[in-house]
Design a protein around this motif. Structure first.
Motif, PDB file in Angstrom:
ATOM      1  N   LEU A  22       0.809  -1.211   0.000  1.00 23.58           N
ATOM      2  CA  LEU A  22       0.000   0.000   0.000  1.00 23.58           C
ATOM      3  C   LEU A  22       0.851   1.274   0.000  1.00 23.58           C
ATOM      4  N   LEU A  23       1.727   1.435   0.978  1.00 27.42           N
ATOM      5  CA  LEU A  23       2.519   2.661   1.081  1.00 27.42           C
ATOM      6  C   LEU A  23       3.463   2.821  -0.100  1.00 27.42           C
ATOM      7  N   LYS A  24       4.028   1.724  -0.557  1.00 25.24           N
ATOM      8  CA  LYS A  24       4.945   1.780  -1.691  1.00 25.24           C
ATOM      9  C   LYS A  24       4.234   2.301  -2.933  1.00 25.24           C
ATOM     10  N   GLU A  25       3.023   1.806  -3.168  1.00 26.91           N
ATOM     11  CA  GLU A  25       2.258   2.246  -4.342  1.00 26.91           C
ATOM     12  C   GLU A  25       1.802   3.693  -4.182  1.00 26.91           C
ATOM     13  N   PHE A  26       1.461   4.092  -2.961  1.00 25.13           N
ATOM     14  CA  PHE A  26       1.061   5.477  -2.679  1.00 25.13           C
ATOM     15  C   PHE A  26       2.225   6.421  -3.006  1.00 25.13           C
ATOM     16  N   LEU A  27       3.435   6.011  -2.627  1.00 22.79           N
ATOM     17  CA  LEU A  27       4.619   6.834  -2.885  1.00 22.79           C
ATOM     18  C   LEU A  27       4.866   6.966  -4.390  1.00 22.79           C
ATOM     19  N   ILE A  28       4.680   5.880  -5.127  1.00 18.21           N
ATOM     20  CA  ILE A  28       4.836   5.922  -6.588  1.00 18.21           C
ATOM     21  C   ILE A  28       3.812   6.876  -7.197  1.00 18.21           C
ATOM     22  N   TRP A  29       2.594   6.800  -6.698  1.00 17.73           N
ATOM     23  CA  TRP A  29       1.519   7.674  -7.187  1.00 17.73           C
ATOM     24  C   TRP A  29       1.849   9.137  -6.919  1.00 17.73           C
ATOM     25  N   ASN A  30       2.329   9.422  -5.707  1.00 19.45           N
ATOM     26  CA  ASN A  30       2.677  10.801  -5.361  1.00 19.45           C
ATOM     27  C   ASN A  30       3.781  11.344  -6.262  1.00 19.45           C
ATOM     28  N   GLU A  31       4.740  10.494  -6.592  1.00 19.56           N
ATOM     29  CA  GLU A  31       5.821  10.930  -7.470  1.00 19.56           C
ATOM     30  C   GLU A  31       5.283  11.254  -8.868  1.00 19.56           C
ATOM     31  N   GLU A  32       4.324  10.473  -9.339  1.00 17.06           N
ATOM     32  CA  GLU A  32       3.704  10.756 -10.633  1.00 17.06           C
ATOM     33  C   GLU A  32       2.980  12.095 -10.600  1.00 17.06           C
ATOM     34  N   ILE A  33       2.290  12.380  -9.490  1.00 16.00           N
ATOM     35  CA  ILE A  33       1.595  13.660  -9.348  1.00 16.00           C
ATOM     36  C   ILE A  33       2.602  14.796  -9.314  1.00 16.00           C
ATOM     37  N   HIS A  34       3.726  14.574  -8.614  1.00 18.06           N
ATOM     38  CA  HIS A  34       4.780  15.594  -8.546  1.00 18.06           C
ATOM     39  C   HIS A  34       5.313  15.915  -9.938  1.00 18.06           C
ATOM     40  N   GLN A  35       5.487  14.886 -10.751  1.00 19.72           N
ATOM     41  CA  GLN A  35       5.997  15.084 -12.101  1.00 19.72           C
ATOM     42  C   GLN A  35       4.990  15.807 -12.996  1.00 19.72           C
ATOM     43  N   SER A  36       3.715  15.773 -12.623  1.00 20.31           N
ATOM     44  CA  SER A  36       2.688  16.378 -13.479  1.00 20.31           C
ATOM     45  C   SER A  36       2.234  17.754 -13.000  1.00 20.31           C
ATOM     46  N   ILE A  37       2.961  18.345 -12.032  1.00 19.11           N
ATOM     47  CA  ILE A  37       2.624  19.691 -11.556  1.00 19.11           C
ATOM     48  C   ILE A  37       2.706  20.673 -12.723  1.00 19.11           C
ATOM     49  N   ASP A  38       1.675  21.520 -12.811  1.00 22.72           N
ATOM     50  CA  ASP A  38       1.534  22.514 -13.895  1.00 22.72           C
ATOM     51  C   ASP A  38       1.188  21.876 -15.231  1.00 22.72           C
TER      52      ASP A  38
ATOM     53  N   ALA B 166       0.526  22.407  -7.552  1.00 20.64           N
ATOM     54  CA  ALA B 166       1.427  22.156  -6.425  1.00 20.64           C
ATOM     55  C   ALA B 166       0.639  21.911  -5.144  1.00 20.64           C
ATOM     56  N   SER B 167      -0.481  22.594  -4.980  1.00 16.40           N
ATOM     57  CA  SER B 167      -1.291  22.412  -3.768  1.00 16.40           C
ATOM     58  C   SER B 167      -1.913  21.014  -3.734  1.00 16.40           C
ATOM     59  N   THR B 168      -2.274  20.485  -4.908  1.00 17.66           N
ATOM     60  CA  THR B 168      -2.802  19.116  -4.965  1.00 17.66           C
ATOM     61  C   THR B 168      -1.731  18.123  -4.523  1.00 17.66           C
ATOM     62  N   TYR B 169      -0.511  18.331  -5.002  1.00 16.20           N
ATOM     63  CA  TYR B 169       0.591  17.446  -4.611  1.00 16.20           C
ATOM     64  C   TYR B 169       0.821  17.502  -3.105  1.00 16.20           C
ATOM     65  N   ARG B 170       0.761  18.701  -2.529  1.00 16.50           N
ATOM     66  CA  ARG B 170       0.944  18.830  -1.070  1.00 16.50           C
ATOM     67  C   ARG B 170      -0.149  18.078  -0.322  1.00 16.50           C
ATOM     68  N   ALA B 171      -1.377  18.141  -0.820  1.00 15.03           N
ATOM     69  CA  ALA B 171      -2.490  17.451  -0.168  1.00 15.03           C
ATOM     70  C   ALA B 171      -2.281  15.935  -0.197  1.00 15.03           C
ATOM     71  N   TYR B 172      -1.803  15.415  -1.328  1.00 15.56           N
ATOM     72  CA  TYR B 172      -1.538  13.975  -1.426  1.00 15.56           C
ATOM     73  C   TYR B 172      -0.372  13.574  -0.521  1.00 15.56           C
ATOM     74  N   THR B 173       0.609  14.447  -0.395  1.00 16.54           N
ATOM     75  CA  THR B 173       1.748  14.168   0.487  1.00 16.54           C
ATOM     76  C   THR B 173       1.298  14.092   1.943  1.00 16.54           C
ATOM     77  N   VAL B 174       0.430  15.016   2.344  1.00 15.55           N
ATOM     78  CA  VAL B 174      -0.113  14.998   3.704  1.00 15.55           C
ATOM     79  C   VAL B 174      -0.888  13.702   3.940  1.00 15.55           C
ATOM     80  N   ALA B 175      -1.677  13.283   2.950  1.00 12.09           N
ATOM     81  CA  ALA B 175      -2.452  12.042   3.077  1.00 12.09           C
ATOM     82  C   ALA B 175      -1.526  10.837   3.223  1.00 12.09           C
ATOM     83  N   TYR B 176      -0.432  10.837   2.457  1.00 10.27           N
ATOM     84  CA  TYR B 176       0.532   9.727   2.545  1.00 10.27           C
ATOM     85  C   TYR B 176       1.175   9.676   3.931  1.00 10.27           C
ATOM     86  N   GLU B 177       1.607  10.829   4.442  1.00 10.03           N
ATOM     87  CA  GLU B 177       2.265  10.870   5.746  1.00 10.03           C
ATOM     88  C   GLU B 177       1.324  10.419   6.853  1.00 10.03           C
TER      89      GLU B 177
END
Length: 407
Positions: free
Chosen positions: A109-125, A130-141
């Motif tokens: 679960l966490l490993k896949e969540f981290l992969i997903w977050n990285e994909e979102i980070h790469q798709s900023i703009d 950027a605020s969406t990425y921060r929200a997903y990061t908070v959810a992961y933590e």
């Protein structure tokens, strides 16, 4: 029936490398659906038997290639049986994932969540902010804290997730962390999206708790009263940055634009119709739905004041939201307001005070706000009715015993 399940190997004769060899590929077919993969092996075209799907070379290297291809077949067959036993069905894509490593070890679960977050980070703009990425990061933590506390390896496999997992996580967020019901509800939404993604990637065959909804408090839309808006508009602000942010807050209060849409507003979004009326036509960053907003006198004057100040085609030269939020707090202090304010409150103010309170229909407001569903807009109507009830209660108290009537 397994008659629909086949595995074969072939070479691509159109991709002969400089060394004269062709790559060897595998093809898995289940119920007519195909998934192809690279074996990582290569061979000279003349030493490949298309009919047998293997090398016809007699030397040791070619026998080794055939041994590896047989091992692929064995692995695929084992994954087939395992997935049938665990999930009740199997797809060509899930077998391909398994032999390429996705299925060699349990998907976590966490490993896949981290992969997903990285994909979102790469798709900023591009597709995310950027605020969406921060929200997903908070959810992961948040999820990581819970999993690390409860599960020995520090992660949990997707196929171990069930209702007890999500109920335990909700209980943890409410008790151990003291999170509000609305925050808990938001965190669960992120997990449900992650699980839906896992279904689409065929990591799991079905969502383990698709209908689960935690208890949530009703959403409260806060907006400014006319008196508070008048204070903001009528207060003299000497500092240039405070004056600018105040003016943009007022602009948002008369257009309903969220800060991200205000930030992204471009000259090309400014439209004049055939009657000479000016509009904003802009796709909302949050939903991708186009909002059509008529420009009233006050926002028109603000546009004129800042004409030509934007960069790269933008209407305004806005700072990052965190800077604007801090400056807006200073504006609140200068205006002597006794309640917190935010740019999203400006959007709510436009919907309730400016539009609904002045007779704009729900249907028209929904289109102007760029809502996908009119039920979202109806929340504002409920908030307006609540305000009417509150005002009438106050009126009742004020006029009690002031009037007499002879029956």
């Amino acid at each position: 029936m397994r008659s629909t399940f086949t595995v074969l190997f072939y070479i691509n004769r159109n991709k002969i490398k400089k060394n004269g060899k062709c790559p060897i590929f595998g093809r898995i077919t289940i119920d007519g659906k195909v998934a192809q993969f690279s074996t990582g092996e290569e061979i000279e075209p003349g030493l490949w038997s298309a009919g047998e799907g293997c090398s016809n070379g007699k030397n040791k290297p070619y026998k080794e290639i055939n041994r590896k291809l047989e091992q692929y077949k064995t692995d695929i067959d084992q994954h087939y049986n395992r997935q049938i036993e665990r999930n009740g069905y199997v797809t060509a894509e899930s077998l391909k994932n398994a032999i390429q490593g996705v299925g060699r070890e349990e998907a976590m679960l966490l490993k896949e969540f981290l992969i997903w977050n990285e994909e979102i980070h790469q798709s900023i703009d591009i597709t995310h902010t950027a605020s969406t990425y921060r929200a997903y990061t908070v959810a992961y933590e948040s999820l990581k804290r819970f999993v690390h506390d409860k599960y020995e390896p520090g992660d949990i496999a997707f196929n171990e997730l069930d209702y007890s997992f999500i109920e335990d996580y909700v209980f943890y967020m409410k008790t151990n962390r003291g999170l509000a019901a609305k925050t808990v509800y938001t965190q669960i939404k992120f997990i449900k999206r992650l699980l839906q993604r896992a279904v689409h990637k065929e990591i799991i065959s079905r969502h383990p708790f698709p209908d689960y909804v935690p208890d949530s408090s009703p959403v409260i839309r806060r907006w400014l009263s006319k008196e508070d808006l008048d204070k903001i508009m009528g207060t003299s602000l000497q500092k240039k940055n405070m004056n600018f942010i105040r003016n943009l807050f007022v602009f948002a209060s008369f257009t309903g634009l969220a800060y991200v849409d205000l930030y992204n507003l471009k000259q090309e979004n400014m439209v004049t119709d055939r009657d000479g009326n000016k509009w904003i036509h802009q796709k909302r960053a949050k939903t991708g739905t186009e909002a059509h907003i008529p420009l009233l006198d006050i926002p028109l004057r603000i546009l004129e004041k800042y004409r030509g100040t934007g960069k790269d085609g933008k209407v305004f030269d806005l700072p990052e939201y965190s800077v604007a939020r801090r400056t807006l707090n200073l504006v609140k202090r200068e205006c002597k307001l006794d309640k917190p304010i935010s740019f999203h409150m400006a959007r709510h103010t436009w919907a309730t005070l400016i539009c609904l309170s002045n007779g704009i229909s729900i249907e028209t407001l929904s289109r102007m706000m760029g809502h996908r569903n009119i039920s979202t807009t109806q929340i504002y109507a409920e908030a307006t009715n609540q305000k009417i009830d509150e005002d009438m209660s106050l009126l009742e108290e004020r006029i009690e015993n002031k009037y007499s009537f002879l029956w």
